[in-house]
Enzyme design. Structure first.
Site, PDB file in Angstrom:
ATOM      1  N   GLN A   1       0.531  -1.217  -0.031  1.00 29.16           N
ATOM      2  CA  GLN A   1       0.188   0.002  -0.090  1.00 29.16           C
ATOM      3  C   GLN A   1       1.084   1.259   0.229  1.00 29.16           C
ATOM      4  O   GLN A   1       0.304   2.642  -0.410  1.00 29.16           O
ATOM      5  CB  GLN A   1      -1.238   0.060   1.267  1.00 29.16           C
TER       6      GLN A   1
ATOM      7  N   HIS B   1      -1.465   1.905  -3.851  1.00 31.63           N
ATOM      8  CA  HIS B   1      -1.557   2.555  -4.137  1.00 31.63           C
ATOM      9  C   HIS B   1      -0.899   3.053  -4.987  1.00 31.63           C
ATOM     10  O   HIS B   1      -0.921   4.655  -4.655  1.00 31.63           O
ATOM     11  CB  HIS B   1      -1.866   2.674  -2.698  1.00 31.63           C
TER      12      HIS B   1
ATOM     13  N   CYS C   1       1.011  14.599 -24.469  1.00 30.50           N
ATOM     14  CA  CYS C   1      -0.547  15.054 -24.567  1.00 30.50           C
ATOM     15  C   CYS C   1      -0.210  16.943 -24.589  1.00 30.50           C
ATOM     16  O   CYS C   1      -0.958  17.652 -25.385  1.00 30.50           O
ATOM     17  CB  CYS C   1      -2.234  14.989 -24.113  1.00 30.50           C
TER      18      CYS C   1
ATOM     19  N   THR D   1       0.443  -2.757   8.569  1.00 29.63           N
ATOM     20  CA  THR D   1      -1.097  -2.083   7.773  1.00 29.63           C
ATOM     21  C   THR D   1      -1.959  -2.126   9.295  1.00 29.63           C
ATOM     22  O   THR D   1      -2.714  -2.970   9.939  1.00 29.63           O
ATOM     23  CB  THR D   1      -0.890  -1.905   6.802  1.00 29.63           C
TER      24      THR D   1
ATOM     25  N   LEU E   1       3.006  -3.397  15.008  1.00 34.94           N
ATOM     26  CA  LEU E   1       4.059  -2.798  15.889  1.00 34.94           C
ATOM     27  C   LEU E   1       3.161  -3.935  16.871  1.00 34.94           C
ATOM     28  O   LEU E   1       2.969  -3.876  17.856  1.00 34.94           O
ATOM     29  CB  LEU E   1       3.975  -1.248  16.311  1.00 34.94           C
ATOM     30  N   GLU E   2       1.471  -3.432  17.137  1.00 31.32           N
ATOM     31  CA  GLU E   2       0.712  -4.449  17.942  1.00 31.32           C
ATOM     32  C   GLU E   2      -0.384  -5.108  17.237  1.00 31.32           C
ATOM     33  O   GLU E   2      -0.788  -4.127  16.173  1.00 31.32           O
ATOM     34  CB  GLU E   2      -0.197  -2.732  19.248  1.00 31.32           C
TER      35      GLU E   2
HETATM   36  N1  APR Z   1       6.546  -1.245  12.550  1.00 31.70           N
HETATM   37  C1  APR Z   1       6.135  -2.429  12.220  1.00 31.70           C
HETATM   38  N2  APR Z   1       4.386  -1.431  12.318  1.00 31.70           N
HETATM   39  C2  APR Z   1       4.126  -0.023  13.334  1.00 31.70           C
HETATM   40  C3  APR Z   1       5.117   0.787  13.069  1.00 31.70           C
HETATM   41  C4  APR Z   1       6.655  -0.141  13.454  1.00 31.70           C
HETATM   42  N3  APR Z   1       7.760  -0.182  13.801  1.00 31.70           N
HETATM   43  N4  APR Z   1       4.634   1.566  13.096  1.00 31.70           N
HETATM   44  C5  APR Z   1       3.728   1.427  13.205  1.00 31.70           C
HETATM   45  N5  APR Z   1       3.221   0.381  13.156  1.00 31.70           N
HETATM   46  C6  APR Z   1       2.019  -0.066  12.516  1.00 31.70           C
HETATM   47  C7  APR Z   1       1.137   0.866  13.240  1.00 31.70           C
HETATM   48  O1  APR Z   1       0.610   0.402  14.436  1.00 31.70           O
HETATM   49  C8  APR Z   1      -0.394   0.467  12.960  1.00 31.70           C
HETATM   50  O2  APR Z   1      -1.281  -0.808  12.294  1.00 31.70           O
HETATM   51  O3  APR Z   1       2.070   0.349  11.327  1.00 31.70           O
HETATM   52  C9  APR Z   1       0.154   0.995  11.050  1.00 31.70           C
HETATM   53  C10 APR Z   1       0.003   1.958  10.125  1.00 31.70           C
HETATM   54  O4  APR Z   1      -1.399   2.156   9.412  1.00 31.70           O
HETATM   55  P1  APR Z   1      -2.101   3.722   8.459  1.00 31.70           P
HETATM   56  O5  APR Z   1      -1.350   4.001   9.656  1.00 31.70           O
HETATM   57  O6  APR Z   1      -3.190   3.374   9.292  1.00 31.70           O
HETATM   58  O7  APR Z   1      -1.049   2.712   7.746  1.00 31.70           O
HETATM   59  P2  APR Z   1      -2.044   1.738   6.401  1.00 31.70           P
HETATM   60  O8  APR Z   1      -2.077   0.848   7.132  1.00 31.70           O
HETATM   61  O9  APR Z   1      -0.093   2.012   5.997  1.00 31.70           O
HETATM   62  O10 APR Z   1      -2.600   2.922   5.975  1.00 31.70           O
HETATM   63  C11 APR Z   1      -3.143   2.195   4.530  1.00 31.70           C
HETATM   64  O11 APR Z   1      -4.637   3.966   3.794  1.00 31.70           O
HETATM   65  O12 APR Z   1      -4.301   6.087   4.186  1.00 31.70           O
HETATM   66  C12 APR Z   1      -4.070   5.459   2.727  1.00 31.70           C
HETATM   67  O13 APR Z   1      -3.201   5.142   0.843  1.00 31.70           O
HETATM   68  C13 APR Z   1      -2.987   5.659   2.521  1.00 31.70           C
HETATM   69  O14 APR Z   1      -1.489   3.092   2.140  1.00 31.70           O
HETATM   70  C14 APR Z   1      -2.548   4.325   3.261  1.00 31.70           C
HETATM   71  C15 APR Z   1      -3.907   3.218   3.623  1.00 31.70           C
END
Ligand code: APR
Length: 235
Positions: free
Chosen positions: A89, A107, A137, A174, A200-201
């Site tokens: 993503q 994305h 274009c 994610t 992370l959690e």
């Molecule tokens: N290691 C592992 N996980 C982590 C870390 C880390 N150091 N830091 C943060 N995280 C985790 C968070 O706990 C969370 O679950 O990464 C995730 C980030 O979540 P989001 O900020 O929602 O990002 P993402 O899930 O990639 O968002 C999906 O939403 O806004 C749109 O297009 C955008 O691609 C993005 C999509």
């Protein structure tokens, strides 16, 4: 030990390379109104603001370096005897720079430019402006090649096909808040794949994943990959 693996990557994998996540405290959607910078309507209203937003993210991404999680996932692709597909993503190119090649950017990519008038694509300059004209274009309708809210992510057919054949589906870093990416784990369960979340959690969906590994990606992803490549985890 030759199963097919599909990895779903989120912003958490690039977090330790210094690229912000979206929904963590102080994340991008705390700093910006996503309706203004990540929707076609926002781009139509104020293209200069949208270019500023992506120019800043492009500069950050180009100045960032892959972390141990990116490097470990490249090793998995190279060392695993079965198919590995990395569906990200994220719009940075840190997986490519770490050596991954079998990947889909669902994305879009910060390194890409797209013409909103004719659909032509070309490598994005480091800084994009409203007056840039399309090399195809000539229209001044260039936008970042990023999928915005309300738009269809790229290559979904190929992604669904890979998930339907997967033996192992691994969601890494994610929050599982944005569809259709967030729905892929359900597709994997229907395909009777093993499902693992590395985060992370644990994201807020208990019981969706067969297994959860919690910790920072740059620490826990390399440990998991080493176990996979040592044959300690059977799929
Ligand atoms: N290691 C592992 N996980 C982590 C870390 C880390 N150091 N830091 C943060 N995280 C985790 C968070 O706990 C969370 O679950 O990464 C995730 C980030 O979540 P989001 O900020 O929602 O990002 P993402 O899930 O990639 O968002 C999906 O939403 O806004 C749109 O297009 C955008 O691609 C993005 C999509």
């Amino acid at each position: 030990m030759t199963g097919r693996i599909v990895l779903l990557i989120g912003a958490g994998v690039s977090a330790e390379s210094g690229l912000g996540t979206f929904r963590d405290k102080g994340g991008l959607w705390d700093q910006y109104d996503l309706a203004e910078v990540a929707t076609p309507e926002g781009f139509a209203r104020n293209p200069a603001l949208v270019h500023d937003f992506y120019n800043a993210r492009r500069a950050n991404a180009l100045d960032a370096t892959p972390n141990a999680a990116h490097e470990a996932l490249a090793r998995l692709e190279q060392g695993w005897p079965g198919e590995v597909l990395l569906v990200t993503q994220n719009v940075d190119d840190l997986h490519e720079r770490a050596g991954s090649s079998r990947l889909i950017h669902m994305h879009g990519v910060l390194t890409g430019a797209l013409c909103a008038a004719c659909g032509h694509r070309w490598p994005a300059p480091r800084v994009m402006t409203v007056t840039d004209s399309c090399p195809g274009c000539g229209a001044s309708a260039t936008r970042p090649d990023i999928v915005w809210f309300g738009e269809m992510p790229y290559r979904m057919e190929a992604i669904y096909e890979a998930v339907a054949q997967a033996d192992l589906f691994v969601s890494i870093g994610t929050s599982g808040e944005v569809y259709p990416a967030a729905g892929l784990v359900e597709e994997a369960r229907i395909a009777r794949a093993e499902t693992l979340e590395i985060n992370l959690e644990p994201s807020s969906r208990p019981g969706v994943f067969d297994q959860v590994i919690a910790g920072p990606a740059s620490e826990v992803v390399p440990l998991w990959v080493e176990k996979m490549l040592a044959g300690e985890i059977q799929i």
